[in-house]
Design a protein around this motif. Structure first.
Motif, short mmCIF file in Angstrom:
data_model
loop_
_atom_site.label_atom_id
_atom_site.label_comp_id
_atom_site.label_asym_id
_atom_site.label_seq_id
_atom_site.Cartn_x
_atom_site.Cartn_y
_atom_site.Cartn_z
N CYS A 172 0.92 -1.30 -0.06
CA CYS A 172 -0.07 -0.01 0.03
C CYS A 172 0.74 1.38 -0.07
O CYS A 172 1.99 1.23 0.70
N VAL A 173 0.18 2.11 -0.64
CA VAL A 173 1.09 3.52 -0.66
C VAL A 173 0.09 4.49 -0.26
O VAL A 173 -1.24 4.49 -0.79
N ALA A 174 0.46 5.27 0.81
CA ALA A 174 -0.36 6.21 1.26
C ALA A 174 -0.34 7.73 1.00
O ALA A 174 1.07 7.72 0.82
N GLY A 185 -1.95 8.97 11.77
CA GLY A 185 -1.15 7.97 12.19
C GLY A 185 -1.91 6.72 12.19
O GLY A 185 -1.42 5.63 11.55
N TYR A 186 -3.21 6.90 12.70
CA TYR A 186 -3.96 5.37 12.74
C TYR A 186 -4.12 5.00 11.46
O TYR A 186 -3.95 3.80 11.04
N THR A 187 -4.60 5.73 10.52
CA THR A 187 -4.75 5.39 9.25
C THR A 187 -3.62 4.82 8.43
O THR A 187 -3.83 3.70 7.83
N VAL A 188 -2.30 5.61 8.34
CA VAL A 188 -1.39 4.80 7.81
C VAL A 188 -0.97 3.65 8.38
O VAL A 188 -0.58 2.87 7.58
N GLU A 189 -1.04 3.51 9.82
CA GLU A 189 -0.74 2.17 10.54
C GLU A 189 -1.43 1.20 10.14
O GLU A 189 -1.25 0.08 9.74
N ASN A 190 -3.08 1.32 10.17
CA ASN A 190 -3.98 0.28 9.80
C ASN A 190 -4.08 -0.08 8.39
O ASN A 190 -4.07 -1.10 7.85
N SER A 191 -3.70 0.83 7.30
CA SER A 191 -3.35 0.45 6.03
C SER A 191 -2.12 -0.33 5.85
O SER A 191 -2.17 -0.87 4.54
N GLU A 192 -1.33 -0.32 6.79
CA GLU A 192 0.01 -1.10 6.50
C GLU A 192 0.76 -0.49 5.26
O GLU A 192 1.46 -1.01 4.41
N ALA A 206 2.72 12.30 13.32
CA ALA A 206 1.88 11.28 12.99
C ALA A 206 2.65 9.91 12.34
O ALA A 206 2.27 8.89 12.92
N LEU A 207 3.55 10.08 11.56
CA LEU A 207 4.43 8.77 11.11
C LEU A 207 5.32 8.42 12.09
O LEU A 207 5.58 7.01 11.96
N ASP A 208 5.68 9.20 12.97
CA ASP A 208 6.60 8.72 14.18
C ASP A 208 6.11 7.64 15.00
O ASP A 208 6.57 6.86 15.57
N THR A 209 4.48 7.56 14.80
CA THR A 209 3.88 6.56 15.49
C THR A 209 3.59 5.13 14.81
O THR A 209 2.93 4.41 15.37
N THR A 210 4.10 5.37 13.61
CA THR A 210 3.96 4.13 12.91
C THR A 210 5.04 3.32 12.27
O THR A 210 6.20 3.69 12.99
N ASP A 211 5.11 2.16 11.56
CA ASP A 211 6.23 1.53 11.29
C ASP A 211 7.04 1.75 9.88
O ASP A 211 7.68 1.29 9.26
N VAL A 212 6.41 3.19 9.32
CA VAL A 212 7.06 3.62 7.98
C VAL A 212 8.23 4.02 8.29
O VAL A 212 8.48 5.20 9.14
N PRO A 213 9.33 3.70 7.79
CA PRO A 213 10.75 4.35 7.82
C PRO A 213 10.86 5.22 7.32
O PRO A 213 10.47 5.87 6.28
N PRO A 214 11.98 6.10 7.64
CA PRO A 214 12.12 7.52 7.00
C PRO A 214 12.75 7.47 5.37
O PRO A 214 12.33 8.34 4.85
#
Length: 513
Positions: A59-61, A97-104, A121-129
């Motif tokens: 997925c690309v957000a 943050g929730y939407t990015v994380e939930n969408s994987e 928001a992204l700092d709360t997710t697994d998306v790396p820099p």
């Protein structure tokens, strides 16, 4: 209606090869992009996403406004078997943050001016820099243009259809990802979309589509992208103010647009002499949905614009019905009859079908199968009955099978075509230390259809000025359009012995008419 049975399945990239110099996109500043250039950008981006390590099913957000990047991302993911999740850029940090994380999401693109909000928001997710990009240079982020660097402007190998996964709020207040399975076939516009657009008077060929709403919403994005597949030019409006919109219609000879009743209402409030200054004769289809349209507003719109005002009923989960202006005039208030391949049922509380004229829950199935709420089988099951799904609306079918809505989701607030779920707002209010209990309802609003009213039971120690503090508190955790417009303070809220809130009694003083 033209016969679509022999029409080919369409592909934007085929249109670009056939009409390379045709204008594909005109942005809000008047800058034009040809079909050839947009296709080349989408091809290079598709290759760039694969080079970044993304594979089929990833997925690309994107947290971006209306602009070329939206179409580049949508077209690139569409031909590489990726899911694309555009996120409302008005959302607060926790919501993003929730939407990015939930969408994987495996990779995220944001507009440069949104980076200060999206970064935390992204700092709360697994998306790396290394997979965070901004459209425009921002220190600490990768530039979106890096995805294009060194990539050839030719179609990627092994082209395969991707999908859009949009998020729609649920009664719990948490967004739900509406996910469709990947077909595994080539990327092309299928029969469902052709039939749907044809019912609304939109056909392949030449034309100009005007975008008046944020593309991260389901319908605006769908109509604009379909316009490109059909070979049309897409014009992005910088404003939804009535007179500038009419000026764009005249300047670009606009043929189609999608809007919400609020915009129609605002246009009709212009003096007749002002409306008469602009030539709208190019319009072939003005489609509206997303909120109830008052009968008188629609009647006046048809009288002004002619028999080009069409309507459909559906949700992010799919579309169910549609009707033309001529059909609506024969059944004022209807939202149409089923689309090809779709079916509508009205069910009682036991899930049994109701006869014509009987009011019940509206269930439908569209021409798209396999829809589910991503990673939430419980919510998927709760919204289904057999092969049918409900968005929570109440209505009835007449003897001809035409759908009429009586209540647009009993708890849902529809304001200017945007869904607002009370439970989400109530959760934020109840987290404030000076609030004992809270209820959120929609109240009549002449311009927006409904606006948000918060009924609050304050704590005994609450000081004066609570409304201002609650407003600041809500704005810190919610998108601006969800923040209550008004606050009412009651000594106690009406609840049953089981603790269930009686929203009906709260609404009664405002909706009794």
């Amino acid at each position: 209606m033209p016969d679509t049975s022999q029409q080919p399945r369409l592909d934007f990239f085929a249109e670009a090869r056939e009409h390379p110099r045709r204008t594909a996109l005109i942005d809000e500043h008047g800058r034009a992009t040809s079909y050839e250039r947009l296709a080349a950008r989408a091809d290079r981006l598709a290759r760039g996403l694969r080079a970044a390590g993304l594979r089929r099913g990833d997925c690309v957000a994107a947290v971006i406004g209306n602009g070329p990047a939206y179409f580049e991302l949508r077209l690139a993911t569409w031909q590489t078997g990726l899911y694309f999740t555009p996120i409302n850029h008005h959302l607060a940090e926790p919501e993003i943050g929730y939407t990015v994380e939930n969408s994987e999401a495996a990779l995220v693109v944001v507009d440069a001016d949104l980076a200060p909000r999206c970064g935390p928001a992204l700092d709360t997710t697994d998306v790396p820099p290394r997979r965070r990009f901004t459209v425009g240079a921002v220190p600490g982020w990768r530039d979106y243009e890096e995805l294009f660097a060194g990539m050839p402007a030719s179609p990627p190998e092994d082209r395969t259809a991707g999908e859009v996964m949009l998020y729609t709020s649920g009664t719990t207040g948490r967004p739900k990802g509406v996910r469709r399975p990947l077909t595994g076939g080539p990327p092309r516009l299928g029969r469902y979309h052709l039939d749907f657009m044809a019912r609304l008077g939109i056909h392949p060929g030449t034309g100009t589509h005007l975008v008046l709403s944020p593309l991260h919403h389901a319908a605006p994005g769908t109509f604009a992208t379909a316009a490109l597949h059909f070979g049309h030019t897409v014009v992005l409006a910088g404003s939804r103010d009535p007179e500038p919109v009419l000026a764009l219609v005249e300047r670009h000879r606009v043929t189609t647009t999608f809007t919400v009743p609020t915009v129609l209402h605002r246009m009709l409030r212009l003096p007749a002499a002002v409306r008469a200054r602009y030539d709208t004769s190019s319009l072939r289809s003005v489609v509206h949905a997303g909120a109830p349209c008052p009968v008188e507003v629609k009647r006046r719109a048809i009288e002004w614009l002619g028999p080009v005002v069409a309507e459909f009923y559906g949700a992010t989960e799919g579309s169910a019905t549609a009707l033309t202006a001529a059909e609506w005039l024969s059944a004022p208030g209807s939202v149409g009859h089923p689309l090809p391949g779709a079916e509508v049922r009205i069910l009682d509380e036991q899930g049994d079908p109701l006869p014509p004229g009987e009011i019940g829950a509206v269930y439908f199935r569209s021409g798209i199968s396999g829809i589910e709420y991503f990673k939430d089988p419980a919510k998927t099951a709760a919204a289904r009955h057999g092969g049918f799904i409900t968005a929570g609306d109440v209505g009835y079918l007449d003897e001809r099978g035409w759908l009429f809505l009586c209540d647009r989701r009993t708890d849902l607030i529809l304001s200017g075509g945007v869904n607002i779920y009370p439970a989400e707002v109530e959760g934020v209010l109840l987290s404030h230390p000076e609030v004992v209990d809270a209820a959120v309802i929609g109240v009549p609003d002449e311009e927006w259809g409904q606006s948000v009213l918060a009924v609050v039971q304050p704590a005994p120690e609450a000081a004066d000025g609570l409304a201002d503090r609650l407003d600041a508190h809500c704005r810190a955790g919610l998108a601006g359009f969800k923040v209550p417009r008004r606050y009412r303070f009651d000594r106690e809220l009406p609840r049953t012995d089981t603790g269930k809130l009686s929203r009906r009694s709260l609404r009664a003083p405002y909706w009794s008419a």
